[in-house]
Design a protein around this motif. Structure first.
Motif, PDB file in Angstrom:
ATOM      1  N   ALA A  11       0.939  -1.181  -0.039  1.00 20.97           N
ATOM      2  CA  ALA A  11      -0.067   0.155   0.096  1.00 20.97           C
ATOM      3  C   ALA A  11       0.955   1.249  -0.042  1.00 20.97           C
ATOM      4  O   ALA A  11       2.064   1.221   0.481  1.00 20.97           O
ATOM      5  CB  ALA A  11      -0.621   0.052   1.136  1.00 20.97           C
ATOM      6  N   PHE A  12       0.247   2.329  -0.416  1.00 19.01           N
ATOM      7  CA  PHE A  12       1.074   3.818  -0.504  1.00 19.01           C
ATOM      8  C   PHE A  12       0.196   4.759   0.114  1.00 19.01           C
ATOM      9  O   PHE A  12      -1.172   4.825  -0.583  1.00 19.01           O
ATOM     10  CB  PHE A  12       1.394   3.837  -2.177  1.00 19.01           C
ATOM     11  N   THR A  13       0.353   5.308   1.073  1.00 19.52           N
ATOM     12  CA  THR A  13      -0.331   6.430   1.516  1.00 19.52           C
ATOM     13  C   THR A  13       0.430   7.832   1.375  1.00 19.52           C
ATOM     14  O   THR A  13       1.466   8.227   1.645  1.00 19.52           O
ATOM     15  CB  THR A  13      -0.312   6.277   2.990  1.00 19.52           C
ATOM     16  N   PRO A  14      -0.396   8.399   0.293  1.00 20.06           N
ATOM     17  CA  PRO A  14       0.298  10.181   0.139  1.00 20.06           C
ATOM     18  C   PRO A  14       0.227  10.758   1.150  1.00 20.06           C
ATOM     19  O   PRO A  14      -0.636  10.587   1.942  1.00 20.06           O
ATOM     20  CB  PRO A  14      -0.911  10.271  -1.064  1.00 20.06           C
ATOM     21  N   LEU A  15       1.439  11.682   1.195  1.00 16.80           N
ATOM     22  CA  LEU A  15       1.525  12.576   2.156  1.00 16.80           C
ATOM     23  C   LEU A  15       0.856  13.900   2.020  1.00 16.80           C
ATOM     24  O   LEU A  15       0.545  14.372   0.681  1.00 16.80           O
ATOM     25  CB  LEU A  15       2.945  12.749   2.358  1.00 16.80           C
ATOM     26  N   HIS A  16       0.370  14.353   3.095  1.00 21.73           N
ATOM     27  CA  HIS A  16      -0.351  15.875   2.899  1.00 21.73           C
ATOM     28  C   HIS A  16      -1.481  16.017   2.106  1.00 21.73           C
ATOM     29  O   HIS A  16      -2.468  15.385   2.085  1.00 21.73           O
ATOM     30  CB  HIS A  16       0.747  16.946   2.539  1.00 21.73           C
ATOM     31  N   ARG A  43      -1.440  15.208  -1.190  1.00 27.67           N
ATOM     32  CA  ARG A  43      -1.166  14.530  -2.330  1.00 27.67           C
ATOM     33  C   ARG A  43      -2.207  13.605  -2.633  1.00 27.67           C
ATOM     34  O   ARG A  43      -2.894  13.044  -1.655  1.00 27.67           O
ATOM     35  CB  ARG A  43       0.123  13.893  -2.386  1.00 27.67           C
ATOM     36  N   THR A  60       3.822  12.899 -10.815  1.00 29.31           N
ATOM     37  CA  THR A  60       4.984  12.051 -11.067  1.00 29.31           C
ATOM     38  C   THR A  60       4.657  10.823 -11.144  1.00 29.31           C
ATOM     39  O   THR A  60       3.876  10.131 -10.340  1.00 29.31           O
ATOM     40  CB  THR A  60       5.912  12.365  -9.642  1.00 29.31           C
ATOM     41  N   GLU A  61       5.359   9.968 -12.065  1.00 29.82           N
ATOM     42  CA  GLU A  61       5.182   8.708 -12.238  1.00 29.82           C
ATOM     43  C   GLU A  61       5.579   7.737 -11.171  1.00 29.82           C
ATOM     44  O   GLU A  61       6.852   8.095 -10.461  1.00 29.82           O
ATOM     45  CB  GLU A  61       5.625   8.136 -13.675  1.00 29.82           C
ATOM     46  N   ILE A  67       1.503  10.069  -8.856  1.00 31.56           N
ATOM     47  CA  ILE A  67       1.204  11.059  -7.523  1.00 31.56           C
ATOM     48  C   ILE A  67       1.113  12.534  -7.915  1.00 31.56           C
ATOM     49  O   ILE A  67       2.225  12.923  -8.597  1.00 31.56           O
ATOM     50  CB  ILE A  67       2.333  10.953  -6.642  1.00 31.56           C
ATOM     51  N   GLU A 100      12.724  -4.077  -7.850  1.00 29.51           N
ATOM     52  CA  GLU A 100      12.655  -4.558  -9.031  1.00 29.51           C
ATOM     53  C   GLU A 100      14.280  -4.502  -9.785  1.00 29.51           C
ATOM     54  O   GLU A 100      14.590  -4.967 -10.889  1.00 29.51           O
ATOM     55  CB  GLU A 100      11.843  -3.833 -10.020  1.00 29.51           C
ATOM     56  N   GLU A 123      13.159   9.228 -14.003  1.00 24.34           N
ATOM     57  CA  GLU A 123      12.616  10.392 -13.201  1.00 24.34           C
ATOM     58  C   GLU A 123      11.378   9.874 -12.301  1.00 24.34           C
ATOM     59  O   GLU A 123      10.997  10.604 -11.335  1.00 24.34           O
ATOM     60  CB  GLU A 123      11.717  11.438 -14.173  1.00 24.34           C
ATOM     61  N   LYS A 124      11.454   8.710 -12.165  1.00 22.89           N
ATOM     62  CA  LYS A 124      10.407   8.106 -10.959  1.00 22.89           C
ATOM     63  C   LYS A 124      11.210   8.400  -9.590  1.00 22.89           C
ATOM     64  O   LYS A 124      12.259   8.420  -9.394  1.00 22.89           O
ATOM     65  CB  LYS A 124      10.417   6.658 -11.183  1.00 22.89           C
ATOM     66  N   PRO A 125      10.366   8.566  -8.746  1.00 20.51           N
ATOM     67  CA  PRO A 125      10.903   8.759  -7.411  1.00 20.51           C
ATOM     68  C   PRO A 125      11.375   7.575  -6.791  1.00 20.51           C
ATOM     69  O   PRO A 125      11.573   6.572  -7.368  1.00 20.51           O
ATOM     70  CB  PRO A 125       9.407   8.922  -6.374  1.00 20.51           C
ATOM     71  N   LEU A 174       8.776   7.097  -0.435  1.00 19.06           N
ATOM     72  CA  LEU A 174       9.309   7.658  -1.670  1.00 19.06           C
ATOM     73  C   LEU A 174       9.278   9.103  -1.851  1.00 19.06           C
ATOM     74  O   LEU A 174       8.462   9.928  -1.197  1.00 19.06           O
ATOM     75  CB  LEU A 174       7.999   7.428  -2.687  1.00 19.06           C
ATOM     76  N   GLU A 221      10.535  17.399   4.616  1.00 18.37           N
ATOM     77  CA  GLU A 221       9.160  16.535   4.561  1.00 18.37           C
ATOM     78  C   GLU A 221       8.285  16.895   3.290  1.00 18.37           C
ATOM     79  O   GLU A 221       7.867  16.027   3.004  1.00 18.37           O
ATOM     80  CB  GLU A 221       8.382  16.822   5.872  1.00 18.37           C
ATOM     81  N   SER A 222       8.527  17.963   3.005  1.00 13.77           N
ATOM     82  CA  SER A 222       7.482  18.330   1.749  1.00 13.77           C
ATOM     83  C   SER A 222       8.264  17.831   0.418  1.00 13.77           C
ATOM     84  O   SER A 222       7.483  17.471  -0.620  1.00 13.77           O
ATOM     85  CB  SER A 222       7.457  19.814   1.504  1.00 13.77           C
ATOM     86  N   ASP A 223       9.328  17.130   0.696  1.00 13.81           N
ATOM     87  CA  ASP A 223      10.097  16.474  -0.700  1.00 13.81           C
ATOM     88  C   ASP A 223       9.467  14.872  -0.603  1.00 13.81           C
ATOM     89  O   ASP A 223       9.799  14.347  -1.568  1.00 13.81           O
ATOM     90  CB  ASP A 223      11.464  16.543  -0.443  1.00 13.81           C
ATOM     91  N   ILE A 224       8.688  14.742   0.649  1.00  9.01           N
ATOM     92  CA  ILE A 224       8.533  13.103   0.690  1.00  9.01           C
ATOM     93  C   ILE A 224       7.011  13.026  -0.087  1.00  9.01           C
ATOM     94  O   ILE A 224       6.120  13.854   0.432  1.00  9.01           O
ATOM     95  CB  ILE A 224       8.468  12.974   2.078  1.00  9.01           C
ATOM     96  N   MET A 225       6.767  11.975  -1.143  1.00  8.59           N
ATOM     97  CA  MET A 225       5.661  12.106  -1.489  1.00  8.59           C
ATOM     98  C   MET A 225       4.479  11.004  -0.770  1.00  8.59           C
ATOM     99  O   MET A 225       3.328  11.212  -0.966  1.00  8.59           O
ATOM    100  CB  MET A 225       5.817  11.398  -2.942  1.00  8.59           C
ATOM    101  N   GLY A 226       5.048  10.082  -0.195  1.00  8.04           N
ATOM    102  CA  GLY A 226       4.220   9.292   0.425  1.00  8.04           C
ATOM    103  C   GLY A 226       4.764   7.992   1.398  1.00  8.04           C
ATOM    104  O   GLY A 226       5.966   8.004   1.156  1.00  8.04           O
ATOM    105  N   ILE A 227       4.055   7.420   2.089  1.00 14.56           N
ATOM    106  CA  ILE A 227       4.573   6.399   2.942  1.00 14.56           C
ATOM    107  C   ILE A 227       3.985   5.005   2.295  1.00 14.56           C
ATOM    108  O   ILE A 227       2.961   4.528   2.105  1.00 14.56           O
ATOM    109  CB  ILE A 227       4.063   6.519   4.314  1.00 14.56           C
ATOM    110  N   LEU A 228       5.062   3.818   2.082  1.00 16.19           N
ATOM    111  CA  LEU A 228       4.834   2.623   1.478  1.00 16.19           C
ATOM    112  C   LEU A 228       4.581   1.707   2.814  1.00 16.19           C
ATOM    113  O   LEU A 228       5.340   1.749   3.918  1.00 16.19           O
ATOM    114  CB  LEU A 228       6.048   2.068   0.739  1.00 16.19           C
TER     115      LEU A 228
END
Lengths: 95, 95, 95, 95, 95, 95, 95
Positions: free
Chosen positions: A2-7, A9, A73-74, A84, B19, B33-35, B66, B87-94
């Motif tokens: 699972a992936f939880t977007p931050l803020h 997103r 972003t992919e 995202i 992967e 360009e992927k995170p 990510l 923290e704003s550079d972080i897209m989300g939590i796996l």
């Protein structure tokens, strides 16, 4: 996985718009700048305002949305290509 | 030697995504360009809002995250290469 | 001669990082963009928020810090080369 | 003729730093970007915050200060060359 | 014909500085970037803060001021050349 | 056909300044950067502040104003050429 | 298929202005920078202010509006070409 977007997103699955896939034909697309269509997979808990309080999100998982063609972003989750983006990149909800 | 990030900064250990390392093969990466994937090592106490109050952080040590591929500044702590980012550079939590 | 930084400024003494000085050897530095190490000599009283109240500083004299390599302005106090920078240029505290 | 700076402006008399004038010698200055030294002649009543309240100044007439070498605007009062700058251009107070 | 400046604008009559007019001689001016001198003719009611309240002006009609040489917009009222500028373009008050 | 400007916009009818039209002569205009003169035709309900409250407008229909020569967007209402601009483009009121 | 704009966005149907279509003639348009005319099809629930509260919209479905000629993003809903824009791109309401 699972992936939880931050803020503020949003995790989005890109969907092909209908006019392109009808009959399996690839129709030359003259309007490349039009927004893309997607399905909301997961949303963040919301950005925080000046006082540190959460600002509730306006989209939720399952919403069918339009977003700027070049937004986001992919990201590959379990082999699937997702996007995202920030909620502000989403133009509206199709229903 | 410990490192405590200041404000809303996060100390991150870069982890190779699965992967790429399966079978030890180096797979040519067409999607540069992927995170990137990382593990949160330490977090700051949070930025301060307009009234000087702390804004609580949304990530904590141990989170698998990510983040934008080009985010953060490289830093060497006890010989290990780590990254400091906001923290704003972080897209989300796996999870 | 004492120097009191104004607002959210910090007076910093640059310190050489250990890996460079071990054994007296000058190791060619391939990672020039890494943050620099310093010791906080003096801190300002803090910036003022939108209501004119002070925002307390997160670093204090004596803290060992990492800061952006190109941050700050050089200043000579009593013949010693020091740096004046804003607290926001400081990435974290080493302990 | 008196001059009262407006808002958060400060009237400054530039002073030559000691290392340059010792013995009357003009020492070639390799560090041209270092801050300049000055004496505060007069200060404004302070800028106003978002509610229109004054934000008190941190410097006062008589303070010996360091400021960015290129800060401020030159002004001639009673034949004397002075500088008007914003308090934020002042890096700290020497004592 | 009267002119009432809007918001935080100030109507200014440019005055020649004394050193230029003494003895009727035109002294070549090597310091073109120095501020200009003027007399406040009229002031606006003040800008509004974030809550819509007026922020009181710090200058009033009759004040002798210094302002940035290139500040303001020229305007002709009853055949006289005047300047409209924002109060923030005014550096201070001569007395 | 009526037009109601949105937010802090103002609908303005451009008027020729007197010195240009006296005697029907077209006087070559050396000062092209001077503000233009206009008559307020209609005003919006006002912008909203950070709390969503209206900020009252300082001009009203009928006011004779000066505005930046290049301000506003041309618009044709019932065959008449008018201008839509923001109140902040208006320098003051002639009376 | 319905489309609900997000935040302070507005869905607009472009309408040809009268002077261009009278008699079916295509009149060469010398004033290309003039605003375009449109009909509001749907409006978002409003942006959120600094405290997370909604700011009510000033336009509603059915309003005949003028908007900046280059504003908005083209979108096709049920085969019809529409525009999504922010309310701030709308200059006023025709009635």
């Amino acid at each position: 996985m699972a992936f939880t977007p931050l803020h503020d997103r949003v995790l989005v699955r890109r969907v092909e718009s209908e006019e392109k896939t009808k009959g399996g034909l690839i129709i030359p697309d003259s309007a490349k700048e039009k927004p893309a269509e997607g399905l909301v997979v997961a949303v963040g808990a919301g950005a925080k305002d000046d006082d540190g309080d959460r600002i509730a999100m306006d989209v939720k998982a399952g919403d069918r949305i339009l977003f700027g063609k070049w937004s986001g972003t992919e990201i590959t989750i379990d082999g699937e290509e997702l996007l995202i983006m920030k909620e502000s990149d989403i133009m509206g909800i199709l229903a």
